[in-house]
Design a protein around this motif. Sequence first.
Motif, PDB file in Angstrom:
ATOM      1  N   ALA A  35      36.185 -10.355  32.820  1.00  0.00           N
ATOM      2  CA  ALA A  35      35.377  -9.253  32.734  1.00  0.00           C
ATOM      3  C   ALA A  35      36.052  -8.266  32.913  1.00  0.00           C
ATOM      4  O   ALA A  35      36.021  -6.931  32.450  1.00  0.00           O
ATOM      5  CB  ALA A  35      34.170  -9.225  33.519  1.00  0.00           C
ATOM      6  N   ARG A  77      41.750  -3.947  32.032  1.00  0.00           N
ATOM      7  CA  ARG A  77      41.151  -2.729  31.644  1.00  0.00           C
ATOM      8  C   ARG A  77      41.175  -1.902  33.036  1.00  0.00           C
ATOM      9  O   ARG A  77      41.199  -2.316  34.225  1.00  0.00           O
ATOM     10  CB  ARG A  77      39.744  -2.788  31.254  1.00  0.00           C
ATOM     11  N   ARG A  92      26.012  -5.550  32.529  1.00  0.00           N
ATOM     12  CA  ARG A  92      26.714  -4.588  31.666  1.00  0.00           C
ATOM     13  C   ARG A  92      26.612  -3.228  32.285  1.00  0.00           C
ATOM     14  O   ARG A  92      25.783  -2.841  32.778  1.00  0.00           O
ATOM     15  CB  ARG A  92      25.892  -4.795  30.367  1.00  0.00           C
ATOM     16  N   THR A  93      27.703  -2.612  32.010  1.00  0.00           N
ATOM     17  CA  THR A  93      27.886  -1.397  32.642  1.00  0.00           C
ATOM     18  C   THR A  93      26.912  -0.383  31.960  1.00  0.00           C
ATOM     19  O   THR A  93      26.841  -0.318  30.544  1.00  0.00           O
ATOM     20  CB  THR A  93      29.341  -0.702  32.290  1.00  0.00           C
ATOM     21  N   ASN A 141      34.262  -1.307  34.811  1.00  0.00           N
ATOM     22  CA  ASN A 141      35.024  -0.686  33.769  1.00  0.00           C
ATOM     23  C   ASN A 141      34.019  -0.410  32.746  1.00  0.00           C
ATOM     24  O   ASN A 141      32.932  -0.257  33.062  1.00  0.00           O
ATOM     25  CB  ASN A 141      36.016  -1.706  33.001  1.00  0.00           C
ATOM     26  N   ASP A 142      34.507   0.069  31.595  1.00  0.00           N
ATOM     27  CA  ASP A 142      33.539   0.569  30.359  1.00  0.00           C
ATOM     28  C   ASP A 142      32.525  -0.338  29.797  1.00  0.00           C
ATOM     29  O   ASP A 142      31.582  -0.132  29.109  1.00  0.00           O
ATOM     30  CB  ASP A 142      34.207   1.252  29.242  1.00  0.00           C
ATOM     31  N   GLU A 143      32.808  -1.613  30.235  1.00  0.00           N
ATOM     32  CA  GLU A 143      31.784  -2.738  29.679  1.00  0.00           C
ATOM     33  C   GLU A 143      31.103  -3.584  30.663  1.00  0.00           C
ATOM     34  O   GLU A 143      29.975  -3.839  30.396  1.00  0.00           O
ATOM     35  CB  GLU A 143      32.706  -3.679  28.599  1.00  0.00           C
ATOM     36  N   TRP A 144      31.738  -3.965  31.780  1.00  0.00           N
ATOM     37  CA  TRP A 144      31.363  -4.868  32.669  1.00  0.00           C
ATOM     38  C   TRP A 144      31.243  -3.967  34.246  1.00  0.00           C
ATOM     39  O   TRP A 144      32.395  -3.336  34.471  1.00  0.00           O
ATOM     40  CB  TRP A 144      32.260  -6.000  32.933  1.00  0.00           C
ATOM     41  N   THR A 145      30.217  -4.444  34.998  1.00  0.00           N
ATOM     42  CA  THR A 145      30.402  -4.120  36.346  1.00  0.00           C
ATOM     43  C   THR A 145      30.122  -5.188  37.297  1.00  0.00           C
ATOM     44  O   THR A 145      29.245  -5.986  37.030  1.00  0.00           O
ATOM     45  CB  THR A 145      28.987  -3.013  36.564  1.00  0.00           C
TER      46      THR A 145
END
Length: 263
Positions: free
Chosen positions: A17, A21, A77-78, A97-101
Amino acid sequence: MPEGDTVWLTANRLHRALAGRPLTTSDFRVPALATVDLAGRRVDEVLARGKHLLTRLEGELTFHSHLRMDGSWYLSRTGGPPPRRHPPHMIRALLANDEWTATGYRVHDLHVVARADEARFVGHLGPDLLGPDWDAARAVANLRTEPDVAIGEALLDQRHLAGVGNMYKAEVLFVERVHPWTRVGDVGDLDRVVATSYRLLRMNRDHPEQSTTGRTARGQEHWVYGRGGEPCLKCGTAIERADQGEPPRARVTFWCPVCQPAP
């Protein structure tokens, strides 16, 4: 306590994840890291070392954490709803990051150090059962340095080999028909004990369910662990349990008195 396979799976999921990034958010809710901000740094990799988690970042930094008895990391999901597994006051770290937390609940021993200083936390560990440094011969040699220690205690000593916890200790010794209080020096085949430790952890590392019997039915996943007073799945004798080790490090141990005769 999460064992080596659980920590390995956690690291693998976090790596997929986060690695490659840049972080958009880092939030550490412990006093020692209150002013640390890793936002903007790329995550290079996340890996397990025994029961420790190492998140390596751009700039030769490492974020260290440990799950201990009750820690866990969850991915969401972020921008979406946060995980509902635990109340918010239990959150001790957030990496996004811009997709995952990645949300760390009740994670312990949080430190951000130079990558060259990782040995402060993992330098004492023996070869990692699920790591690229796995060396069965060295693990056996490490165990043999303490011939008078009970094998049940020796397997839990992460300086000998890293990754075995209380559940795997009990299950490995049952499979090998070794009583937990047998002196290391009296174990007939330490190589087999170590090989079985590796096999059982490797068998379970890719999924959260843990089974050492090959069965998944409730109450049948383990040979002896957690089954005190219940019939042995091999011979039907009642499984025994007792604390092993000196307080405060004593751990409950399970064994079959027939399949694992006392030394």
